[in-house]
Write a protein that holds these residues in place. Structure first.
Motif, mmCIF file in Angstrom:
data_model
loop_
_atom_site.group_PDB
_atom_site.id
_atom_site.type_symbol
_atom_site.label_atom_id
_atom_site.label_comp_id
_atom_site.label_asym_id
_atom_site.label_seq_id
_atom_site.Cartn_x
_atom_site.Cartn_y
_atom_site.Cartn_z
ATOM 1 N N SER A 2 0.841 -1.196 0.000
ATOM 2 C CA SER A 2 0.000 0.000 0.000
ATOM 3 C C SER A 2 0.885 1.257 0.000
ATOM 4 O O SER A 2 2.025 1.226 0.452
ATOM 5 C CB SER A 2 -0.917 -0.012 1.214
ATOM 6 O OG SER A 2 -0.125 0.113 2.362
ATOM 7 N N LEU A 3 0.296 2.321 -0.508
ATOM 8 C CA LEU A 3 1.004 3.601 -0.556
ATOM 9 C C LEU A 3 0.610 4.431 0.661
ATOM 10 O O LEU A 3 -0.439 4.183 1.275
ATOM 11 C CB LEU A 3 0.645 4.331 -1.848
ATOM 12 C CG LEU A 3 1.132 3.681 -3.148
ATOM 13 C CD1 LEU A 3 0.599 4.437 -4.360
ATOM 14 C CD2 LEU A 3 2.657 3.628 -3.189
ATOM 15 N N ASP A 35 3.642 13.289 6.396
ATOM 16 C CA ASP A 35 4.763 13.135 5.456
ATOM 17 C C ASP A 35 5.253 11.686 5.549
ATOM 18 O O ASP A 35 5.599 11.246 6.655
ATOM 19 C CB ASP A 35 5.862 14.115 5.871
ATOM 20 C CG ASP A 35 7.153 13.905 5.089
ATOM 21 O OD1 ASP A 35 7.071 13.485 3.924
ATOM 22 O OD2 ASP A 35 8.230 14.148 5.664
ATOM 23 N N PRO A 36 5.285 10.925 4.469
ATOM 24 C CA PRO A 36 4.907 11.296 3.118
ATOM 25 C C PRO A 36 3.397 11.162 2.898
ATOM 26 O O PRO A 36 2.701 10.590 3.726
ATOM 27 C CB PRO A 36 5.649 10.249 2.280
ATOM 28 C CG PRO A 36 5.682 9.030 3.148
ATOM 29 C CD PRO A 36 5.811 9.541 4.546
ATOM 30 N N PHE A 37 2.924 11.716 1.766
ATOM 31 C CA PHE A 37 1.530 11.477 1.357
ATOM 32 C C PHE A 37 1.518 11.131 -0.124
ATOM 33 O O PHE A 37 2.528 11.327 -0.825
ATOM 34 C CB PHE A 37 0.636 12.682 1.670
ATOM 35 C CG PHE A 37 1.007 13.949 0.949
ATOM 36 C CD1 PHE A 37 0.626 14.180 -0.373
ATOM 37 C CD2 PHE A 37 1.733 14.941 1.605
ATOM 38 C CE1 PHE A 37 0.958 15.350 -1.023
ATOM 39 C CE2 PHE A 37 2.078 16.123 0.956
ATOM 40 C CZ PHE A 37 1.688 16.319 -0.362
ATOM 41 N N THR A 38 0.380 10.589 -0.565
ATOM 42 C CA THR A 38 0.277 10.191 -1.973
ATOM 43 C C THR A 38 -0.701 11.109 -2.685
ATOM 44 O O THR A 38 -1.815 11.306 -2.211
ATOM 45 C CB THR A 38 -0.218 8.733 -2.090
ATOM 46 O OG1 THR A 38 0.670 7.909 -1.343
ATOM 47 C CG2 THR A 38 -0.243 8.273 -3.539
ATOM 48 N N LEU A 47 1.714 9.638 -7.082
ATOM 49 C CA LEU A 47 3.044 10.185 -6.790
ATOM 50 C C LEU A 47 3.175 10.309 -5.273
ATOM 51 O O LEU A 47 2.337 10.941 -4.628
ATOM 52 C CB LEU A 47 3.168 11.566 -7.442
ATOM 53 C CG LEU A 47 4.483 12.313 -7.224
ATOM 54 C CD1 LEU A 47 5.632 11.613 -7.949
ATOM 55 C CD2 LEU A 47 4.371 13.751 -7.732
ATOM 56 N N VAL A 48 4.212 9.694 -4.706
ATOM 57 C CA VAL A 48 4.427 9.791 -3.258
ATOM 58 C C VAL A 48 5.361 10.973 -3.002
ATOM 59 O O VAL A 48 6.444 11.064 -3.590
ATOM 60 C CB VAL A 48 5.042 8.484 -2.693
ATOM 61 C CG1 VAL A 48 5.192 8.597 -1.170
ATOM 62 C CG2 VAL A 48 4.190 7.284 -3.073
ATOM 63 N N GLU A 336 10.445 3.962 6.730
ATOM 64 C CA GLU A 336 9.946 2.679 7.271
ATOM 65 C C GLU A 336 9.058 1.918 6.303
ATOM 66 O O GLU A 336 8.343 1.004 6.713
ATOM 67 C CB GLU A 336 9.141 2.924 8.563
ATOM 68 C CG GLU A 336 9.987 3.306 9.756
ATOM 69 C CD GLU A 336 10.305 4.789 9.770
ATOM 70 O OE1 GLU A 336 9.439 5.585 9.332
ATOM 71 O OE2 GLU A 336 11.430 5.151 10.153
ATOM 72 N N ARG A 337 9.045 2.249 5.035
ATOM 73 C CA ARG A 337 8.071 1.614 4.152
ATOM 74 C C ARG A 337 8.726 1.117 2.865
ATOM 75 O O ARG A 337 9.660 1.738 2.364
ATOM 76 C CB ARG A 337 6.995 2.653 3.792
ATOM 77 C CG ARG A 337 5.768 2.103 3.119
ATOM 78 C CD ARG A 337 4.903 3.244 2.648
ATOM 79 N NE ARG A 337 4.062 3.803 3.693
ATOM 80 C CZ ARG A 337 2.799 3.463 3.896
ATOM 81 N NH1 ARG A 337 2.225 2.559 3.130
ATOM 82 N NH2 ARG A 337 2.090 4.040 4.844
ATOM 83 N N ASP A 338 8.211 -0.013 2.340
ATOM 84 C CA ASP A 338 8.697 -0.531 1.056
ATOM 85 C C ASP A 338 7.832 0.006 -0.081
ATOM 86 O O ASP A 338 6.618 0.113 0.057
ATOM 87 C CB ASP A 338 8.610 -2.071 1.038
ATOM 88 C CG ASP A 338 9.690 -2.701 1.902
ATOM 89 O OD1 ASP A 338 10.760 -2.068 2.059
ATOM 90 O OD2 ASP A 338 9.462 -3.803 2.433
#
Ligand code: HEM
Length: 458
Positions: A2-3, A35-38, A47-48, A336-338
C-alpha cells in the motif's frame, strides 16, 4: 504494497488544485495526511511526496540503477523531445550529463561574467525614471540573451532574434494554468485552436530555426567555437558516432527552456523581496558599496549577504515545486516503508523548504538564516540532487548574483504596489503573479553606466 495516505478526491480535481493553487494544495494535504503522502493528479500514476530530509537523502543518494527519472518526465516530451537530458535514463543519461555539465562550471562559466553584466546594462538603460516596468519581462530578456549566447555563441543576428521571439511566445502559450491543464488532459487532435495545436505551431517555428542553425554550423564547423553547440557537434560516443540532428535539437531545446525561465523567475522574486523589505535592500547595498565603484564579478559572486539573499529567495518560493519524480526500478525501502517497482517518488522541494523544524518561521523572508547555519543538501534543495541535480545550478546562481548586483548598483527602484505577494504557477515554475512592476526613482551615484556616459561626454 500500500502507498502512504493521501486525498481521495477524484484525480482531475486534484490536478486542478495542483495546477491552479499548488502551494495551498501542498500545505493542506501535508497538514491532513502528514509526510509522506500520496497525490493522484490527472492521468498520471500516483506520486508519493516526501519532505523529510532523511527520505530526500535516500532518494538522492540511492545506488545507480535504483531509480529512473527520465521516464517520469514524459509530459515534457512533445516540447523537449525524446533525446532531452530530462527524459533520458541509465548510461545514456550519464553520458550526456558528462558532456553538458562542464560548460556551466568553473572557468567556462566565469567567462560569461562580463557578458551577463553587459546584457543587464543593456536592459537597464531602457528604464526611465518614473516609468514602471514589468520585472519578469526584464529578467526574461536578460536570461534569454545569456543562455542564447552560452548555447550558440551568438549575440545578434536575425535568427537569434526570431528564436528569442518564438521561444517567448511558446512559453507564454504553455504557461497559464488553463493551458497546462488542457495540455495534460486533452488528446493530441483536439482541434486547431487547442493549446496543443498552438504549442505545435510554436514548436514548428522554433524547430525550423534550430535545425537551420545546426545545418549551418555543421557546414562551417569551427573546432575552436567555445559555445555549447560547438561542443556537442564535436562530441563522439564510445563507438565514434557524432550526435544526430534530432539529438542536437532536443538538447539545445532543453537548455534553452530549462535554463532561462527558471533563472528569470528566481531573479524576479529576488528583486521583489529586496524592494519589499527595505532592511534587506539597505544591507545588500552596504555590502555591494564596500566593493568600490566597478566591482569585479568574482568579488560580487563571493559576497555572503548577496548569497544569502539568493538562497532565501530560492528557499521560500523555490522555482521548481518538486524534483523530477524518481521511479523505482525494483522494490525500495524509504524510511519505514517498502515501495514496489514502478512507484513514483518525489522530493518535495517546496515542502522541504517550509518545514518549521528546519526553517523556523518558514513563511518569513529572512536571509540571515543562511548566515547563521549551514543547511544540508537534503534540507535545501532548490536544484534537486544526486545524479539528476540541475546542471545549471552554479551558472544560475552566478547569473542571479551578477544581475541583482548590477541592477542595485545602477538604479534606485521601488515597487509600484508594495504588498505581500503569493506565488502562482507559471508553466512548471512557481512565479510571482502577473503585474509585478518596479519603477526607477533615480540613478545611483555609484553607477558604472553613469560614469561611462559622463566620461564619453567629456
Ligand atoms: C534558478 C534557476 C534554476 C532552478 C531553480 C533549476 C532547478 C532544477 C531542478 C529542481 C531540476 C531537477 C533536479 C532533480 O530532479 O533532482 C533541474 C534539472 C535540470 N536543469 Fe535546472 N534549474 C535552474 C536553472 C538551470 C539552468 C541555467 C540550466 C541550463 C543551463 C538548467 C538545466 C537543467 C537540466 C538540463 C536539468 C536536467 C538534469 C538531469 O535530469 O540530469 N537549469 N533544474
Amino acid at each position: 504494497m500500500s502507498l502512504p495516505p493521501g486525498p481521495s478526491s477524484p484525480s482531475p480535481f486534484q490536478l486542478m488544485q495542483w495546477i491552479g493553487c499548488p502551494t495551498d494544495y501542498l500545505h493542506t494535504t501535508a497538514a491532513r495526511y502528514g509526510d509522506p503522502f500520496t497525490m493522484r493528479v490527472g492521468v498520471f500514476p500516483p506520486l508519493v511526496m516526501f519532505s523529510d530530509p532523511r527520505a530526500i537523502q535516500q532518494l538522492f543518494t540511492a545506488e545507480a540503477g535504483t531509480f529512473d527519472a527520465g521516464a517520469s518526465n514524459v509530459a515534457l516530451r512533445p516540447t523537449l523531445g525524446a533525446n532531452s537530458l530530462l527524459l533520458l535514463d541509465g548510461e545514456r543519461h550519464q553520458q550526456q550529463r558528462r558532456l553538458l555539465t562542464p560548460p556551466f562550471h568553473g572557468e567556462r562559466m566565469r567567462a560569461y561574467g562580463e557578458l551577463i553584466r553587459q546584457v543587464t546594462e543593456e536592459v537597464i538603460v531602457r528604464w526611465q525614471p518614473g516609468k514602471p516596468f514589468l520585472v519578469r519581462n526584464a529578467m526574461q530578456r536578460i536570461s534569454l540573451a545569456v543562455i542564447l549566447q552560452a548555447v550558440f555563441g551568438l549575440h545578434d543576428g536575425t535568427r537569434l532574434v526570431r528564436l528569442r521571439q518564438a521561444l517567448g511566445s511558446m512559453l507564454d502559450a504553455m504557461s497559464s494554468p488553463l493551458s497546462m491543464a488542457m495540455l495534460l488532459m486533452l488528446p493530441e487532435d483536439f482541434g486547431p485552436w487547442s493549446p496543443r495545436a498552438r504549442l505545435q505551431a510554436h514548436l514548428g517555428a522554433i524547430d525550423e530555426l534550430l535545425y537551420a542553425e545546426i545545418r549551418e554550423r555543421r557546414e562551417h564547423f569551427d573546432a575552436g567555437a567555445g559555445d555549447i553547440l560547438g561542443l556537442l557537434l564535436a562530441a563522439r560516443d564510445e563507438a565514434g558516432a557524432a550526435m544526430g540532428d534530432a539529438e542536437l535539437r532536443d538538447e539545445l531545446m532543453t537548455l534553452l527552456v530549462a535554463g532561462h525561465e527558471t533563472t528569470a523567475t528566481a531573479m524576479a522574486w529576488a528583486l521583489y523581496w529586496i524592494h519589499y523589505l527595505p532592511q534587506v535592500r539597505e544591507r545588500l547595498l552596504a555590502e555591494l558599496d564596500s566593493l568600490g565603484s566597478d566591482p569585479d564579478p568574482e568579488a560580487i559572486a563571493r559576497l555572503p549577504y548577496l548569497g544569502a539573499v539568493c538562497s532565501e529567495t530560492l528557499r521560500i518560493y523555490p522555482v521548481a515545486l518538486i524534483a523530477s519524480p524518481r521511479v523505482a526500478r525494483h522494490t525500495v525501502r524509504i524510511l519505514e516503508r517498502d515501495y514496489e517497482a514502478g512507484t513514483r517518488l518525489a522530493a518535495g522541494i517546496y515542502l522541504a523548504h517550509h518545514r518549521p523544524e528546519t526553517y523556523p518561521e518558514p513563511e518569513r523572508f529572512r536571509p540571515e538564516r543562511f548566515l547563521e547555519r549551514t543547511f544540508s543538501p537534503y534540507e535545501f534543495v532548490p536544484f534537486g540532487g544526486g545524479s539528476r541535480r540541475c546542471i545549471g545550478m552554479a551558472f544560475a546562481l552566478y547569473e542571479m548574483k551578477l544581475v541583482i548586483a548590477t541592477v542595485l548598483l545602477e538604479r534606485d527602484l521601488r515597487l509600484v504596489q508594495p504588498r505581500l505577494l503569493r506565488p502562482v504557477r507559471r508553466g512548471v515554475t512557481l512565479a510571482p503573479p502577473e503585474g509585478l512592476y518596479l519603477v526607477p526613482t533615480g540613478e545611483r551615484s555609484a553607477s558604472r553606466l553613469l560614469s561611462r556616459t559622463s566620461t564619453a561626454g567629456q
